[in-house]
Scaffold this motif. Structure first.
Motif, PDB file in Angstrom:
ATOM      1  N   THR A  12       0.818  -1.212   0.000  1.00 43.28           N
ATOM      2  CA  THR A  12       0.000   0.000   0.000  1.00 43.28           C
ATOM      3  C   THR A  12       0.855   1.268   0.000  1.00 43.28           C
ATOM      4  O   THR A  12       0.521   2.266   0.635  1.00 43.28           O
ATOM      5  N   GLY A  16       0.906   1.147  -5.020  1.00 41.95           N
ATOM      6  CA  GLY A  16      -0.203   0.268  -4.693  1.00 41.95           C
ATOM      7  C   GLY A  16      -1.511   1.023  -4.545  1.00 41.95           C
ATOM      8  O   GLY A  16      -2.556   0.611  -5.084  1.00 41.95           O
ATOM      9  N   LEU A  17      -1.498   2.144  -3.820  1.00 43.27           N
ATOM     10  CA  LEU A  17      -2.720   2.926  -3.631  1.00 43.27           C
ATOM     11  C   LEU A  17      -3.158   3.591  -4.931  1.00 43.27           C
ATOM     12  O   LEU A  17      -4.356   3.730  -5.197  1.00 43.27           O
ATOM     13  N   ALA A  20      -4.926   1.007  -6.805  1.00 38.89           N
ATOM     14  CA  ALA A  20      -6.234   0.795  -6.181  1.00 38.89           C
ATOM     15  C   ALA A  20      -7.218   1.861  -6.653  1.00 38.89           C
ATOM     16  O   ALA A  20      -8.368   1.553  -7.010  1.00 38.89           O
ATOM     17  N   VAL A  34      -6.800  -5.774  -0.544  1.00 35.16           N
ATOM     18  CA  VAL A  34      -5.492  -5.204  -0.222  1.00 35.16           C
ATOM     19  C   VAL A  34      -4.834  -6.037   0.867  1.00 35.16           C
ATOM     20  O   VAL A  34      -5.470  -6.392   1.868  1.00 35.16           O
ATOM     21  N   ASP A  36      -1.221  -5.953   3.169  1.00 36.12           N
ATOM     22  CA  ASP A  36       0.003  -5.261   3.558  1.00 36.12           C
ATOM     23  C   ASP A  36       0.322  -5.651   4.988  1.00 36.12           C
ATOM     24  O   ASP A  36      -0.586  -5.813   5.807  1.00 36.12           O
ATOM     25  N   VAL A  41      -2.711  -0.878   8.689  1.00 37.75           N
ATOM     26  CA  VAL A  41      -3.088  -0.837   7.285  1.00 37.75           C
ATOM     27  C   VAL A  41      -4.503  -0.311   7.078  1.00 37.75           C
ATOM     28  O   VAL A  41      -4.758   0.449   6.130  1.00 37.75           O
ATOM     29  N   TYR A  44      -4.487   3.420   7.604  1.00 40.64           N
ATOM     30  CA  TYR A  44      -3.638   4.012   6.566  1.00 40.64           C
ATOM     31  C   TYR A  44      -4.374   4.104   5.230  1.00 40.64           C
ATOM     32  O   TYR A  44      -4.362   5.152   4.568  1.00 40.64           O
ATOM     33  N   VAL A  45      -5.023   3.012   4.818  1.00 41.30           N
ATOM     34  CA  VAL A  45      -5.750   3.000   3.548  1.00 41.30           C
ATOM     35  C   VAL A  45      -6.909   3.991   3.580  1.00 41.30           C
ATOM     36  O   VAL A  45      -7.131   4.753   2.626  1.00 41.30           O
ATOM     37  N   LEU A  49      -5.975   6.583   0.680  1.00 47.45           N
ATOM     38  CA  LEU A  49      -6.547   6.208  -0.616  1.00 47.45           C
ATOM     39  C   LEU A  49      -7.394   7.310  -1.235  1.00 47.45           C
ATOM     40  O   LEU A  49      -7.275   7.567  -2.440  1.00 47.45           O
ATOM     41  N   THR A  62     -14.897   3.292  -1.753  1.00 51.05           N
ATOM     42  CA  THR A  62     -13.940   2.557  -0.926  1.00 51.05           C
ATOM     43  C   THR A  62     -14.593   1.356  -0.248  1.00 51.05           C
ATOM     44  O   THR A  62     -13.897   0.519   0.337  1.00 51.05           O
ATOM     45  N   LEU A  67      -9.823  -5.674   3.094  1.00 51.81           N
ATOM     46  CA  LEU A  67      -8.502  -5.850   3.696  1.00 51.81           C
ATOM     47  C   LEU A  67      -8.333  -7.294   4.117  1.00 51.81           C
ATOM     48  O   LEU A  67      -9.157  -7.840   4.857  1.00 51.81           O
TER      49      LEU A  67
END
Length: 310
Positions: A12, A16-17, A20, A34, A36, A41, A44-45, A49, A62, A67
């Motif tokens: 991520t 990676g993001l 996505a 995802v 990671d 994570v 963070y996403v 994102l 989203t 995850l």
């Protein structure tokens, strides 16, 4: 009804993001999983994102992000597995060895590496025909290029299916016929960067002046036509051959005089100082917004040319 694709993204980081965001904003339905190893994570996403959204007219959901807590869970139902992890050969070799065990036999396996060839990454795999490097130009949710770099063992079917996937999504996949350090786009960019450093180090121009030269000449020109097409046009009716007949001597003189600075030669302190003084922290949001608009204009003009039969 179009089948929803299960796309698994491993890693991520920025790439990676960005991938996505691209997959989620595409009108073709997909579920993005995802994986990671970072402990935060989920937070963070959720935080980062949305920053990759194209704007108010191209939002993505989203809620279509899942995850996974283990690598097996992440890949066991995937149609596509795309890794954008650390540039570490040992990590990638172990990763693909594990992915191969749990991913469906017909799943496409892609690495976004910027320099580690598929032939090295696949050394621990039972079926080396499955792995393909799919190298984007950063940021991939905006830039159209995908360099498809197979190993000598990668199957033709994997290459063709990957090409079709990206073409269906209005991207530009280019099949690179031979593994080579840095592939093609980075080799071209780094060659220009090396000569740029040479010219600044020799006191010919400053960092900011060199950037202005590129931005007001070859930058916009190459957005419309690459080096071969540009110089083929520059040769008039005689094309590229005419160009070299006219100024081939100057071209050769520049090639003879080309700079060869290396890391550690002592140029770093002054070049880094000038870059920091000129730009501080670059506003990548502005960069991406302008780049997106430029690509939109190019697409519009190319479509208009095709419609006019030019």
């Amino acid at each position: 009804m179009v089948e929803e694709l299960n796309i698994t993204l491993i890693g991520t980081g920025t790439i990676g993001l960005s991938f996505a965001a691209f997959h989620l904003s595409n009108p073709q339905p997909c579920l993005v999983t995802v994986y990671d190893t970072r402990p935060d994570v989920s937070a963070y996403v959720q935080k980062h994102l949305p920053k990759f959204s194209a704007g108010p007219h191209e939002q993505f959901d989203t809620m279509n992000v899942k995850l996974a807590s283990t690598l097996q869970e992440a890949v066991e139902n995937a149609h596509i597995v795309q890794e954008s992890g650390p540039e570490d050969l040992k990590i990638k070799k172990e990763l693909w060895k594990t992915v191969e065990q749990f991913a469906p036999k017909d799943a496409l396996l892609w690495s976004s590496t910027s320099g580690i060839p598929a032939s090295q990454q696949s050394e621990s795999m039972q079926d080396k025909t499955r792995l393909l490097v799919v190298h984007p130009y950063n940021p991939p949710h905006i830039m159209p290029l995908l360099e498809l770099v197979p190993s000598p063992q990668t199957s033709e079917s994997v290459i063709k299916r990957t090409e079709a996937f990206w073409r269906d999504r209005s991207r530009v996949p280019i099949h690179i016929k031979k593994e080579m350090t840095g592939f093609v786009a980075n080799r071209l960019a780094f060659a220009l960067l090396r000569e740029s450093i040479h010219l600044v180090n020799e006191g010919v121009v400053s960092v900011a002046e060199l950037d202005s030269i590129v931005e007001s000449s070859m930058g916009p020109r190459w957005a419309v036509a690459g080096p071969f097409k540009s110089y083929h046009a520059g040769g008039g009716p005689a094309g590229l051959e005419g160009f070299f007949k006219n100024i081939g001597g100057t071209v050769q003189a520049c090639w003879d005089d080309i700079g060869t600075p290396n890391l550690g030669d002592g140029w770093e302190e002054e070049v880094f100082r000038q870059a920091k003084e000129a730009y501080g922290t670059v506003n990548v949001g502005e960069r991406d917004r302008i780049t997106r608009r430029l690509l939109e204009v190019l697409k519009e003009e190319k479509e208009n040319s095709r419609n006019r039969g030019l």
